[in-house]
Design a protein around this motif. Structure first.
Motif, PDB file in Angstrom:
ATOM      1  N   THR A   9      19.348 -20.493 -28.950  1.00 15.83           N
ATOM      2  CA  THR A   9      20.725 -20.225 -28.528  1.00 15.83           C
ATOM      3  C   THR A   9      20.796 -19.926 -27.041  1.00 15.83           C
ATOM      4  OG1 THR A   9      21.178 -19.307 -30.720  1.00 15.83           O
ATOM      5  CG2 THR A   9      22.743 -18.767 -28.974  1.00 15.83           C
ATOM      6  N   LEU A  10      19.791 -19.210 -26.539  1.00 18.55           N
ATOM      7  CA  LEU A  10      19.803 -18.783 -25.135  1.00 18.55           C
ATOM      8  C   LEU A  10      19.314 -19.855 -24.167  1.00 18.55           C
ATOM      9  CD1 LEU A  10      18.443 -15.167 -25.592  1.00 18.55           C
ATOM     10  CD2 LEU A  10      20.787 -15.828 -25.088  1.00 18.55           C
ATOM     11  N   LYS A  50      27.007 -13.400 -18.639  1.00 17.73           N
ATOM     12  CA  LYS A  50      27.163 -13.941 -19.995  1.00 17.73           C
ATOM     13  C   LYS A  50      25.807 -14.034 -20.691  1.00 17.73           C
ATOM     14  CE  LYS A  50      31.335 -16.682 -19.218  1.00 17.73           C
ATOM     15  NZ  LYS A  50      31.876 -18.057 -19.110  1.00 17.73           N
ATOM     16  N   ASP A  53      24.637 -10.485 -21.643  1.00 13.63           N
ATOM     17  CA  ASP A  53      25.381  -9.979 -22.793  1.00 13.63           C
ATOM     18  C   ASP A  53      24.916 -10.627 -24.089  1.00 13.63           C
ATOM     19  OD1 ASP A  53      26.815  -8.346 -21.097  1.00 13.63           O
ATOM     20  OD2 ASP A  53      28.588  -9.649 -21.018  1.00 13.63           O
ATOM     21  N   LYS A  54      24.672 -11.922 -24.039  1.00 15.20           N
ATOM     22  CA  LYS A  54      24.218 -12.643 -25.225  1.00 15.20           C
ATOM     23  C   LYS A  54      22.818 -12.193 -25.629  1.00 15.20           C
ATOM     24  CE  LYS A  54      25.276 -15.864 -28.190  1.00 15.20           C
ATOM     25  NZ  LYS A  54      26.364 -15.662 -29.130  1.00 15.20           N
ATOM     26  N   GLU A  57      23.124  -8.943 -27.351  1.00 14.87           N
ATOM     27  CA  GLU A  57      23.726  -9.137 -28.667  1.00 14.87           C
ATOM     28  C   GLU A  57      22.696  -9.649 -29.676  1.00 14.87           C
ATOM     29  OE1 GLU A  57      26.664 -12.469 -30.486  1.00 14.87           O
ATOM     30  OE2 GLU A  57      27.344 -11.511 -28.629  1.00 14.87           O
TER      31      GLU A  57
END
Length: 124
Positions: A9-10, A50, A53-54, A57
């Motif tokens: 995802t990253l 962003k 933050d991800k 999370e």
């Protein structure tokens, strides 16, 4: 450590941050107008925020340390206990159980090994 799904995802976000960073470096090397560089830097900061933050999370939650549970476990296994609970009398003094005495002697031995033997300090 993040899971492989989180890393997948990253990965595009990290690539976008790297791409924007390279663009900013190239703009500075080419002596582009200051206003355009500032816009590119602002975009880079936005992408970094962003991404950060991800990452937060997706990071697994860390267990909180519960001191009362730890003390309860140590008392139940008799590493230590308050003397008045065993014998009655004055509070504020502690007795070590067999495991507590072993831990204390190992700690003192490690301290002696480091300071007296390795650092060659004199023991009083």
């Amino acid at each position: 450590a993040l899971s492989p799904e989180a890393e997948a995802t990253l990965a595009p976000m990290r690539a976008a941050v790297k791409e924007q960073g390279d663009l900013v470096r190239k703009m500075k090397e080419d002596k582009m107008p200051e206003l355009e560089i500032k816009k590119a830097v602002a975009e880079l900061k936005t992408r970094k925020k962003k991404l950060e933050d991800k990452e937060l999370e997706l990071r697994p939650a860390q267990a909180k340390f519960d001191r009362s549970k730890m003390e309860d476990t140590l008392k139940r296994r008799f590493f230590f206990d308050q003397s008045f609970a065993i014998y009655g009398g004055v509070t504020g003094q502690f007795d070590f159980g067999p495991m507590g005495c072993a831990m204390k002697s190992n700690l003192i031995a490690a301290w002696r090994n480091f300071f007296v033997l390795e650092e060659q300090m004199l023991e009083v």
